[in-house]
Design a protein around this motif. Structure first.
Motif, PDB file in Angstrom:
ATOM      1  N   ARG A  69      -4.472   6.212   2.509  1.00  0.00           N
ATOM      2  CA  ARG A  69      -4.025   5.057   1.696  1.00  0.00           C
ATOM      3  C   ARG A  69      -5.220   4.393   1.008  1.00  0.00           C
ATOM      4  O   ARG A  69      -5.135   3.995  -0.142  1.00  0.00           O
ATOM      5  CB  ARG A  69      -3.286   4.029   2.567  1.00  0.00           C
ATOM      6  CG  ARG A  69      -1.852   4.422   2.859  1.00  0.00           C
ATOM      7  CD  ARG A  69      -1.018   3.222   3.300  1.00  0.00           C
ATOM      8  NE  ARG A  69      -1.426   2.696   4.593  1.00  0.00           N
ATOM      9  CZ  ARG A  69      -1.016   3.167   5.754  1.00  0.00           C
ATOM     10  NH1 ARG A  69      -0.181   4.175   5.812  1.00  0.00           N
ATOM     11  NH2 ARG A  69      -1.418   2.608   6.877  1.00  0.00           N
ATOM     12  N   ALA A  80       0.787  -1.224   0.000  1.00  0.00           N
ATOM     13  CA  ALA A  80       0.000   0.000   0.000  1.00  0.00           C
ATOM     14  C   ALA A  80       0.826   1.284   0.000  1.00  0.00           C
ATOM     15  O   ALA A  80       0.276   2.367   0.138  1.00  0.00           O
ATOM     16  CB  ALA A  80      -0.931  -0.003   1.221  1.00  0.00           C
ATOM     17  N   TYR A  81       2.155   1.168  -0.130  1.00  0.00           N
ATOM     18  CA  TYR A  81       2.988   2.373  -0.002  1.00  0.00           C
ATOM     19  C   TYR A  81       3.588   2.762  -1.357  1.00  0.00           C
ATOM     20  O   TYR A  81       3.713   1.933  -2.251  1.00  0.00           O
ATOM     21  CB  TYR A  81       4.111   2.122   1.026  1.00  0.00           C
ATOM     22  CG  TYR A  81       3.538   1.820   2.402  1.00  0.00           C
ATOM     23  CD1 TYR A  81       3.399   2.824   3.353  1.00  0.00           C
ATOM     24  CD2 TYR A  81       3.092   0.538   2.728  1.00  0.00           C
ATOM     25  CE1 TYR A  81       2.838   2.555   4.601  1.00  0.00           C
ATOM     26  CE2 TYR A  81       2.532   0.261   3.966  1.00  0.00           C
ATOM     27  CZ  TYR A  81       2.412   1.275   4.895  1.00  0.00           C
ATOM     28  OH  TYR A  81       1.850   1.006   6.121  1.00  0.00           O
ATOM     29  N   SER A 106      -3.665   8.716   7.992  1.00  0.00           N
ATOM     30  CA  SER A 106      -2.783   8.048   7.015  1.00  0.00           C
ATOM     31  C   SER A 106      -3.474   6.819   6.435  1.00  0.00           C
ATOM     32  O   SER A 106      -3.375   6.543   5.237  1.00  0.00           O
ATOM     33  CB  SER A 106      -1.483   7.564   7.655  1.00  0.00           C
ATOM     34  OG  SER A 106      -0.926   8.539   8.427  1.00  0.00           O
ATOM     35  N   TYR A 107      -4.159   6.079   7.309  1.00  0.00           N
ATOM     36  CA  TYR A 107      -4.853   4.865   6.856  1.00  0.00           C
ATOM     37  C   TYR A 107      -5.935   5.229   5.846  1.00  0.00           C
ATOM     38  O   TYR A 107      -6.044   4.625   4.776  1.00  0.00           O
ATOM     39  CB  TYR A 107      -5.464   4.156   8.079  1.00  0.00           C
ATOM     40  CG  TYR A 107      -6.216   2.895   7.731  1.00  0.00           C
ATOM     41  CD1 TYR A 107      -5.547   1.685   7.588  1.00  0.00           C
ATOM     42  CD2 TYR A 107      -7.594   2.917   7.532  1.00  0.00           C
ATOM     43  CE1 TYR A 107      -6.227   0.528   7.255  1.00  0.00           C
ATOM     44  CE2 TYR A 107      -8.281   1.767   7.195  1.00  0.00           C
ATOM     45  CZ  TYR A 107      -7.596   0.578   7.057  1.00  0.00           C
ATOM     46  OH  TYR A 107      -8.286  -0.563   6.711  1.00  0.00           O
ATOM     47  N   GLU A 129      -5.633   4.293  -3.241  1.00  0.00           N
ATOM     48  CA  GLU A 129      -5.401   3.034  -3.961  1.00  0.00           C
ATOM     49  C   GLU A 129      -6.555   2.637  -4.882  1.00  0.00           C
ATOM     50  O   GLU A 129      -6.371   1.827  -5.779  1.00  0.00           O
ATOM     51  CB  GLU A 129      -5.041   1.892  -3.003  1.00  0.00           C
ATOM     52  CG  GLU A 129      -6.148   1.405  -2.117  1.00  0.00           C
ATOM     53  CD  GLU A 129      -5.636   0.581  -0.940  1.00  0.00           C
ATOM     54  OE1 GLU A 129      -4.425   0.380  -0.811  1.00  0.00           O
ATOM     55  OE2 GLU A 129      -6.473   0.175  -0.133  1.00  0.00           O
TER      56      GLU A 129
END
Ligand code: FAD
Length: 282
Positions: free
Chosen positions: A263, A164-165, A259-260, A267
Motif C-alpha cells: 500500500r 489507502a484501498y 500488504s502494508y 500510493e
C-alpha cells in the motif's frame, strides 16, 4: 535479511514487539507520540484472531513497562471480522479491557469499504461502554461527511485520513482533488465540532489548511494532533514539533508486512524512488 525485508524496514519498525517499543522510545525522545500496530489483516481462523489479540496484550504491557507515550492501532479483520463479527467484537473488548487497566487508548483502523459499516457498527456499540477507543474516517469515501457528523454528535474520537484501498466510483471519489477537498471539509468539521481529532496526512497543503483553520478559529494546538506513518516525511517531524503541534507516528511491526508495504509503494511515487535508490546503491 532478504532484499524485501531490507526495503520494508524503512516503513516497518521490526519483526518483534521489542523493536517496536524501542522505536517508540526513540520517537518519544524527539518529542513525538506514537501509535503501534501489529501487522496483519484478514485473518481466516479463530486461532489467528486469538493470537493477534494476545499479541496486543503483550504490546500494551510492553508499552506500559517502558513508560512509552504510545497507544495502539488495530484492524478488525485481524481480530476475526471477516468470518465472525461477534468473535471479533469479543476480541476487541478484551483488548479494550486490558488497555483501560493500563490507562491506554485503542484506535480502530479503517479497512476497505466492504468493512466500513460493520466497523462503525462495532465501534458505536462498544463506545457506549468504553471511552478509550477511537475510529478512522477516510476522506475518499462519499459517505464520510454523514459519518463524521454522526460521530461528532456522540463525541467519538476520529482519525481522519485520505484512505489507502482501491475503491469503486460508487463508494469513493476517484480524483485526488476530490478526496483532498473532502479532507479539508472533514478536517473543519472535526476541528470545529469533534473530540480531539487526529489529522493523518503527509500532505503539506492539508497540513497548512488545518493550521490555518485552527488559528482562525482559535483552536489551540493541544486540541488536536497530526499523525504520520513511520518512515515518511521525517524531516517535517521536528519542524511541526518545534512549532508546538502534537505529532503521532504510526509504528507498524511484525512479520506480515507485505500488504502494508505494498500500500505504501502504490500510493506514492516517492516511495518507489526510495526502493529503486536502495537497489541501485546495493
Ligand atoms: C497515521 C496514519 C494512519 C493511517 N490509517 C489509515 C487507516 O486506518 N485506513 C486507511 O485506509 N488509510 C490509513 N492511512 C493511510 C492514508 O489513508 C493514505 O493512504 C496515506 O497517508 C497517503 O495519503 P496522504 O494524506 O499522506 O497524501 P498523498 O495524497 O499520498 O500525498 C500528498 C502529498 O504529500 C506529500 N507526500 C506524501 N508522501 C510523501 C513522501 N513519502 N515523501 C515526500 N512527500 C510525500 C507530497 O507532497 C504529496 O503530494 C493512514 C495514514 C496515516 C498517516
Amino acid at each position: 535479511m532478504g532484499v524485501l525485508t531490507f526495503l520494508a524496514s524503512r516503513f516497518v519498525a521490526g519483526e518483534g514487539v521489542h523493536e517496536a517499543v524501542e522505536a517508540v522510545c526513540r520517537l518519544n525522545a524527539d518529542g513525538l507520540l506514537a501509535t503501534v500496530n501489529y501487522l496483519g489483516e484478514a485473518v481466516q481462523t479463530r486461532a489467528q484472531a486469538k493470537a493477534a489479540t494476545q499479541e496486543y496484550f503483550l504490546l500494551l504491557r510492553k508499552i506500559a513497562e517502558a513508560e512509552a507515550d504510545s497507544n495502539i492501532s488495530v484492524k478488525l479483520t485481524q481480530l476475526g471480522l471477516r468470518f465472525d463479527e461477534s468473535l471479533c467484537e469479543q476480541n476487541l473488548v478484551r483488548i479494550l479491557e486490558e488497555a483501560s487497566k493500563l490507562n491506554n487508548f485503542v484506535r480502530i483502523d479503517m479497512e476497505g469499504s466492504f468493512y466500513t459499516q460493520k466497523t462503525l457498527d462495532i465501534f458505536r456499540r462498544i463506545f457506549t461502554q468504553y471511552s478509550n477507543v477511537g475510529v478512522v474516517i477516510q476522506s475518499y469515501l462519499r459517505r464520510s461527511q454523514k459519518d463524521v457528523r454522526e460521530l461528532n454528535r456522540i463525541r467519538a474520537r476520529i482519525r481522519l485520513c485520505k484512505g489507502a484501498y482501491r475503491e469503486s466510483a460508487e463508494a469513493a471519489f476517484q480524483l485526488r482533488e476530490e478526496a483532498n477537498h473532502n479532507y479539508d471539509v472533514l478536517m473543519q468539521l472535526l476541528l470545529a465540532h469533534g473530540n480531539y481529532p487526529a489529522l493523518a496526512t503527509h500532505d503539506d497543503a492539508r497540513i497548512q489548511a488545518a493550521k490555518d483553520f485552527a488559528k482562525e478559529h482559535e483552536i489551540a494546538p493541544d486540541q488536536f494532533e497530526f499523525q504520520m506513518l513511520y518512515g515518511l516525511r521525517q524531516k517535517l517531524w521536528p519542524k511541526l514539533v518545534k512549532e508546538g503541534y502534537r505529532l503521532r507516528i504510526y509504528v507498524p511491526y511484525g512479520t506480515h508486512w507485505l500488504s502494508y508495504f505494498y500500500r505504501r509503494l502504490t500510493e506514492r511515487k516517492e516511495n518507489w524512488m526510495f526502493v529503486l535508490r536502495s537497489l541501485v546503491r546495493g
